[in-house]
Design an enzyme around this catalytic site. Structure first.
Site, PDB file in Angstrom:
ATOM      1  N   GLU A  60       0.825  -1.205   0.000  1.00  0.00           N
ATOM      2  CA  GLU A  60       0.000   0.000   0.000  1.00  0.00           C
ATOM      3  C   GLU A  60       0.865   1.263   0.000  1.00  0.00           C
ATOM      4  O   GLU A  60       0.533   2.243  -0.663  1.00  0.00           O
ATOM      5  CB  GLU A  60      -0.922   0.011   1.219  1.00  0.00           C
ATOM      6  CG  GLU A  60      -2.021  -1.052   1.189  1.00  0.00           C
ATOM      7  CD  GLU A  60      -1.528  -2.415   1.622  1.00  0.00           C
ATOM      8  OE1 GLU A  60      -2.280  -3.396   1.481  1.00  0.00           O
ATOM      9  OE2 GLU A  60      -0.368  -2.528   2.090  1.00  0.00           O
ATOM     10  N   ARG A 274       7.067 -13.035  -0.002  1.00  0.00           N
ATOM     11  CA  ARG A 274       6.359 -11.803   0.342  1.00  0.00           C
ATOM     12  C   ARG A 274       6.812 -11.237   1.685  1.00  0.00           C
ATOM     13  O   ARG A 274       6.937 -10.020   1.849  1.00  0.00           O
ATOM     14  CB  ARG A 274       4.844 -12.077   0.372  1.00  0.00           C
ATOM     15  CG  ARG A 274       3.984 -10.879   0.755  1.00  0.00           C
ATOM     16  CD  ARG A 274       3.982  -9.830  -0.312  1.00  0.00           C
ATOM     17  NE  ARG A 274       3.055  -8.740  -0.014  1.00  0.00           N
ATOM     18  CZ  ARG A 274       2.894  -7.686  -0.793  1.00  0.00           C
ATOM     19  NH1 ARG A 274       3.597  -7.566  -1.905  1.00  0.00           N
ATOM     20  NH2 ARG A 274       2.040  -6.735  -0.474  1.00  0.00           N
ATOM     21  N   MET A 313      14.539  -5.891   1.099  1.00  0.00           N
ATOM     22  CA  MET A 313      13.304  -5.128   1.032  1.00  0.00           C
ATOM     23  C   MET A 313      13.472  -3.967   0.062  1.00  0.00           C
ATOM     24  O   MET A 313      14.552  -3.374  -0.047  1.00  0.00           O
ATOM     25  CB  MET A 313      12.932  -4.591   2.416  1.00  0.00           C
ATOM     26  CG  MET A 313      12.643  -5.660   3.459  1.00  0.00           C
ATOM     27  SD  MET A 313      11.270  -6.735   3.013  1.00  0.00           S
ATOM     28  CE  MET A 313       9.917  -5.541   3.011  1.00  0.00           C
TER      29      MET A 313
END
Length: 425
Positions: A60, A274, A313
């Site tokens: 998001e 993920r 990341m």
């Protein structure tokens, strides 16, 4: 009904804390900064209008980043960005540093929200996609703080869940000042749950409005040259995989390695779980299957490796740019899938499992354009990869189709910003 909900939350608070502690065992970052989740954040002092933007986690936040850049360019605005997960928090800090006020989102409890709102004093609350909380929206409404849903989406499954608690859902939706929703299908689902038609604006999906910088393109080309041995090996990526998918993907990759095609036998797999707490476990799984694995964090790739484990990341877009074919995870298991737009922006042909309900509209657009093929097993995935590996023309045709969909659906960001400006006047 909201009071019953609040009472229930207070009763469940010990279990919520136990769950947080349990998650901290797998991801130690969950054990830090607990006070922020209870509204104990620094008092924000500014003469600007405070815009509170909530982005749950990494996906998001990255989707909202173009919007964040627009808001940062407005001298009237002080941005407050909250996340729920440590990985989302890490991305905010790594990307934006001290240019925004960043803390964890407060729990949806009345006294916690009172504390948070007194310290932050937002003039506008923006929330991404479906992260709607009854007490948060009620607290904003009580203080005349406009609350806007941006890039709203609502799957059929989620709509059924909300409908079961209609006495709570309808008042919650009525506290929204505006909802900028991705498509008419999702808008109809929101309306059926009680959102007023005059609060709905269909803007499209702001995830289409991502941009690939020259620096990112250069870094991706360098990584692709390394992984492909200067174009001698095709690079396959399996992105955002969830528990239960990696085994299927590795089974498919093993089938490719045993095929009669030279290109398939030499192909490279970039495997990106993920969640960071799964990085090491997935790496061990790859080794146990007999593959030679390099970890992205160690920058140790050489041409004897079979798999690059994406254990960093913030580099998924880079890894898409270094690939030739993309499988998008969260879809072989019933998690609802992940973002197809990022690999499409690189012009990659797309594969996924059959569980794509969180991205149903984008999946439909990509499928109708001939860019996306869905599979349900390791054998089907291997066959889908093999078709694209052996047919360069088909690979390019489907990649162009994906890019065309990505480009043709841009514009949601401008529409969303126009609505936000209305509330900032």
């Amino acid at each position: 009904m909201r009071y019953i909900y609040s009472l229930l939350l207070y009763c469940l608070l010990p279990f919520i804390l136990l769950r947080l502690l349990w998650r901290a065992l797998a991801a130690p970052a969950y054990a830090k900064r607990w006070a922020e989740r209870f509204g104990f954040v620094p008092t924000l002092s500014t003469h600007k209008k405070v815009v509170w933007l909530h982005t749950v986690s990494v996906g998001e936040f990255l989707a909202a980043l173009p919007l964040i850049r627009r808001l940062q360019a407005d001298d009237r605005v002080q941005l407050v960005i909250t996340t729920t997960t440590p990985t989302g928090s890490e991305r905010v800090r790594a990307t934006l540093g001290d240019s925004v006020f960043h803390v964890y989102a407060p729990y949806d409890l009345p006294n916690v929200l009172v504390r948070f709102l007194k310290r932050v004093k937002p003039s506008l609350y923006l929330v991404m996609e479906t992260e709607l909380w009854p007490n948060t929206l009620a607290a904003c409404a009580k203080r005349n703080i406009p609350a806007m849903l941006i890039n709203g989406r609502l799957s059929e499954k989620s709509a059924r869940g909300y409908a079961r608690f209609g006495a709570l859902t309808k008042p919650m939706l009525q506290h929204l000042s505006c909802a900028a929703i991705q498509n008419f299908t999702d808008a109809a689902r929101f309306a059926a749950l009680g959102l007023s038609d005059d609060k709905v604006i269909v803007t499209g999906n702001i995830k289409f409005d991502l941009s690939l910088t020259d620096d990112l393109r250069t870094k991706a080309a360098t990584l692709k040259s390394l992984l492909s041995n200067n174009g001698q090996r095709l690079v396959l990526i399996a992105a955002s995989t969830h528990q239960g998918e990696d085994e299927i993907i590795l089974d498919a990759f093993a089938q490719l390695r045993s095929s009669s095609s030279d290109e398939s036998r030499s192909a490279v797999l970039v495997l990106v779980p993920r969640h960071p707490e799964r990085f090491e476990r997935v790496g061990q799984l790859c080794v146990s299957r007999g593959f030679s694995v390099a970890r992205r964090s160690e920058h140790s790739w050489d041409n004897t490796n079979d798999i690059l484990l994406g254990n960093t990341m913030g580099e998924l877009m880079l890894m898409f740019g270094a690939s030739d074919i993309a499988f998008v995870g969260g879809s072989l298991v019933p998690n609802g899938g992940h973002n197809f737009i990022e690999p499409a922006a690189w012009g990659l042909p797309l594969l996924s499992g059959e569980h794509v309900f969180n991205f149903a509209e984008v999946a439909r657009l990509m499928t109708d354009a001939g860019a996306l093929v869905q599979v349900g097993s390791a054998t089907q995935l291997a066959q889908a990869f093999l078709q694209l590996i052996d047919d360069e023309a088909e690979r390019k045709r489907r990649g162009v189709a994906a890019l065309t969909v990505a480009l043709d659906n841009r514009g949601a960001l401008d529409k969303t910003c126009a609505v936000i400006q209305h509330y900032l006047k």
